[in-house]
Design a protein around this motif. Sequence first.
Motif, PDB file in Angstrom:
ATOM      1  N   ILE A   1     -31.516  60.008 -82.920  1.00  0.00           N
ATOM      2  CA  ILE A   1     -32.308  59.263 -82.069  1.00  0.00           C
ATOM      3  C   ILE A   1     -32.336  57.843 -82.448  1.00  0.00           C
ATOM      4  N   PRO A   2     -32.031  56.898 -81.742  1.00  0.00           N
ATOM      5  CA  PRO A   2     -31.915  55.525 -82.111  1.00  0.00           C
ATOM      6  C   PRO A   2     -33.336  54.989 -82.792  1.00  0.00           C
ATOM      7  N   MET A   3     -33.149  54.220 -83.948  1.00  0.00           N
ATOM      8  CA  MET A   3     -34.308  53.667 -84.402  1.00  0.00           C
ATOM      9  C   MET A   3     -35.308  53.027 -83.239  1.00  0.00           C
ATOM     10  N   PRO A   4     -34.886  52.198 -82.800  1.00  0.00           N
ATOM     11  CA  PRO A   4     -35.631  51.457 -81.750  1.00  0.00           C
ATOM     12  C   PRO A   4     -36.540  52.402 -81.026  1.00  0.00           C
ATOM     13  N   LEU A   5     -35.921  53.460 -80.608  1.00  0.00           N
ATOM     14  CA  LEU A   5     -36.684  54.435 -79.522  1.00  0.00           C
ATOM     15  C   LEU A   5     -37.766  55.160 -80.608  1.00  0.00           C
ATOM     16  N   VAL A   6     -37.485  55.463 -81.723  1.00  0.00           N
ATOM     17  CA  VAL A   6     -38.419  56.094 -82.679  1.00  0.00           C
ATOM     18  C   VAL A   6     -39.640  55.145 -82.860  1.00  0.00           C
ATOM     19  N   LEU A   7     -39.355  53.672 -82.684  1.00  0.00           N
ATOM     20  CA  LEU A   7     -40.560  52.750 -83.232  1.00  0.00           C
ATOM     21  C   LEU A   7     -41.370  52.657 -82.031  1.00  0.00           C
ATOM     22  N   PHE A   8     -40.642  52.568 -80.826  1.00  0.00           N
ATOM     23  CA  PHE A   8     -41.419  52.718 -79.604  1.00  0.00           C
ATOM     24  C   PHE A   8     -42.172  53.704 -79.459  1.00  0.00           C
ATOM     25  N   ALA A   9     -41.676  54.887 -79.715  1.00  0.00           N
ATOM     26  CA  ALA A   9     -42.458  56.248 -79.462  1.00  0.00           C
ATOM     27  C   ALA A   9     -43.699  56.073 -80.340  1.00  0.00           C
ATOM     28  N   LEU A  10     -43.441  55.636 -81.575  1.00  0.00           N
ATOM     29  CA  LEU A  10     -44.580  55.774 -82.515  1.00  0.00           C
ATOM     30  C   LEU A  10     -45.886  54.615 -82.101  1.00  0.00           C
ATOM     31  N   PHE A  11     -45.282  53.512 -81.471  1.00  0.00           N
ATOM     32  CA  PHE A  11     -46.363  52.580 -81.188  1.00  0.00           C
ATOM     33  C   PHE A  11     -47.032  53.000 -79.952  1.00  0.00           C
ATOM     34  N   ALA A  12     -46.083  53.680 -78.940  1.00  0.00           N
ATOM     35  CA  ALA A  12     -46.769  53.993 -77.617  1.00  0.00           C
ATOM     36  C   ALA A  12     -47.901  55.105 -77.890  1.00  0.00           C
ATOM     37  N   LEU A  13     -47.489  55.907 -78.918  1.00  0.00           N
ATOM     38  CA  LEU A  13     -48.433  56.762 -79.371  1.00  0.00           C
ATOM     39  C   LEU A  13     -49.715  56.371 -79.978  1.00  0.00           C
ATOM     40  N   GLY A  14     -49.532  55.326 -80.815  1.00  0.00           N
ATOM     41  CA  GLY A  14     -50.595  54.738 -81.464  1.00  0.00           C
ATOM     42  C   GLY A  14     -51.558  54.205 -80.407  1.00  0.00           C
ATOM     43  N   LEU A  15     -50.834  53.334 -79.459  1.00  0.00           N
ATOM     44  CA  LEU A  15     -51.550  52.604 -78.343  1.00  0.00           C
ATOM     45  C   LEU A  15     -52.272  53.697 -77.556  1.00  0.00           C
ATOM     46  N   TRP A  16     -51.726  54.639 -77.321  1.00  0.00           N
ATOM     47  CA  TRP A  16     -52.243  55.795 -76.263  1.00  0.00           C
ATOM     48  C   TRP A  16     -53.403  56.400 -77.089  1.00  0.00           C
ATOM     49  N   ALA A  17     -53.474  56.754 -78.385  1.00  0.00           N
ATOM     50  CA  ALA A  17     -54.462  57.272 -78.974  1.00  0.00           C
ATOM     51  C   ALA A  17     -55.693  56.213 -78.950  1.00  0.00           C
ATOM     52  N   MET A  18     -55.293  54.694 -79.146  1.00  0.00           N
ATOM     53  CA  MET A  18     -56.385  53.985 -79.427  1.00  0.00           C
ATOM     54  C   MET A  18     -57.098  53.617 -78.018  1.00  0.00           C
ATOM     55  N   LEU A  19     -56.353  53.911 -76.993  1.00  0.00           N
ATOM     56  CA  LEU A  19     -56.880  53.712 -75.480  1.00  0.00           C
ATOM     57  C   LEU A  19     -57.773  54.978 -74.995  1.00  0.00           C
ATOM     58  N   GLU A  20     -57.267  56.076 -75.537  1.00  0.00           N
ATOM     59  CA  GLU A  20     -57.865  57.442 -75.170  1.00  0.00           C
ATOM     60  C   GLU A  20     -59.291  57.848 -76.082  1.00  0.00           C
ATOM     61  N   HIS A  21     -58.864  57.438 -77.375  1.00  0.00           N
ATOM     62  CA  HIS A  21     -59.861  58.196 -78.318  1.00  0.00           C
ATOM     63  C   HIS A  21     -60.694  57.139 -79.210  1.00  0.00           C
ATOM     64  N   THR A  22     -60.717  56.088 -78.820  1.00  0.00           N
ATOM     65  CA  THR A  22     -61.488  55.146 -79.633  1.00  0.00           C
ATOM     66  C   THR A  22     -62.470  54.267 -78.847  1.00  0.00           C
ATOM     67  N   PRO A  23     -63.423  53.770 -79.369  1.00  0.00           N
ATOM     68  CA  PRO A  23     -64.705  52.951 -78.852  1.00  0.00           C
ATOM     69  C   PRO A  23     -63.806  51.719 -78.093  1.00  0.00           C
ATOM     70  N   LEU A  24     -62.859  51.178 -78.868  1.00  0.00           N
ATOM     71  CA  LEU A  24     -62.382  49.807 -78.317  1.00  0.00           C
ATOM     72  C   LEU A  24     -61.537  50.268 -77.147  1.00  0.00           C
ATOM     73  N   GLY A  25     -60.816  51.568 -77.137  1.00  0.00           N
ATOM     74  CA  GLY A  25     -59.959  51.882 -75.868  1.00  0.00           C
ATOM     75  C   GLY A  25     -60.919  52.146 -74.750  1.00  0.00           C
ATOM     76  N   ARG A  26     -62.180  52.651 -74.872  1.00  0.00           N
ATOM     77  CA  ARG A  26     -63.055  52.754 -73.668  1.00  0.00           C
ATOM     78  C   ARG A  26     -63.662  51.412 -73.153  1.00  0.00           C
ATOM     79  N   THR A  27     -63.657  50.586 -74.057  1.00  0.00           N
ATOM     80  CA  THR A  27     -64.428  49.342 -73.855  1.00  0.00           C
ATOM     81  C   THR A  27     -63.487  48.391 -73.063  1.00  0.00           C
ATOM     82  N   ILE A  28     -62.189  48.716 -73.207  1.00  0.00           N
ATOM     83  CA  ILE A  28     -61.122  47.859 -72.594  1.00  0.00           C
ATOM     84  C   ILE A  28     -61.025  48.182 -71.042  1.00  0.00           C
ATOM     85  N   TYR A  29     -61.155  49.633 -71.135  1.00  0.00           N
ATOM     86  CA  TYR A  29     -61.041  50.036 -69.635  1.00  0.00           C
ATOM     87  C   TYR A  29     -62.519  49.491 -68.641  1.00  0.00           C
ATOM     88  N   LEU A  30     -63.552  49.706 -69.504  1.00  0.00           N
ATOM     89  CA  LEU A  30     -64.687  49.005 -69.015  1.00  0.00           C
ATOM     90  C   LEU A  30     -64.671  47.488 -68.703  1.00  0.00           C
TER      91      LEU A  30
END
Length: 315
Positions: free
Chosen positions: A166-195
Amino acid sequence: MNTLKLPTDRNIRYLLVIMAIIFLLMALSSGATFFSMANLQSMSSQMPLLGILALAMMVCMLTGGINLSIIATTNACALVMASIITGGPENTPVLITAMAAGLATAIAVGLANGFLIAYIGVSPILATLGMMTFINGLNVLISGGSVISGFPEALLTLGNGSILGIPMPLVLFALFALGLWAMLEHTPLGRTIYLIGSNEKASRFSGINTQKSLMYVYVVSSVLCWVAALIMMAKFNSAKAGYGESYLLVAILASVLGGINPDGGFGRIIGICLALIVLQTLESGLNLLGVSSYLTMALWGGILILFIALQKYKA
């Protein structure tokens, strides 16, 4: 797919249909060439750079804003890191120092954008347009418009290495996409962003510190630009003030195509990922067929127009 009911989930259905049609057409026209391991690896190594930039755009658009300075910020981080790396001995401490300096540059730009938008009250499009122009001028002034190249192997691995095929750039993208998903879906900041994207005034009156939250949003966006700078440097083994200028509009295209509401309030990471796959498969397939890159860009725009028309018709 019948269980998908949200507005963004409707977008996901459309993207899945478009993706299936593109795969079918590529199978009929290019056959084994398109689905060869070499082509699939090439696609998976090209997509992450645009993907990271699309995530940087997405997080701002969720609040009803936009960040037109993502490419300028990426190049600024790359030039800062490249200057430090090429100006010192080739060892690990210098690389770490360069990466820290690049991250500090990204955070500084994010804080400046956030301050202008959240505390001064400047429109996001005007604030980030001004910041883009300012940073572009500094980039050319500092680098003289020349290319800075010659990076250590440890950095080049980020753009050309792989883990279990698996190319390293794709691994990095997957890691940061998962991190951003976790922030948006499971943190107060994420809920605030949508609000904030749904109704900033109501969010402020309900006791949410919208100014502080917007500062965080633009810092997160700039940090993602720093990640994009690392990938860009590693892939090209160089840094320059004018790299990636065409990616700005494509990042906006990928965000809107992925179901991000330009007015803010809703959008999902999965939509961005599907939009990136659609755009990358279309580009790679047409390249294999010898189609002009200008026609590819026109088709991207056509898909966006069709997509918006389908949304309006459904509404």
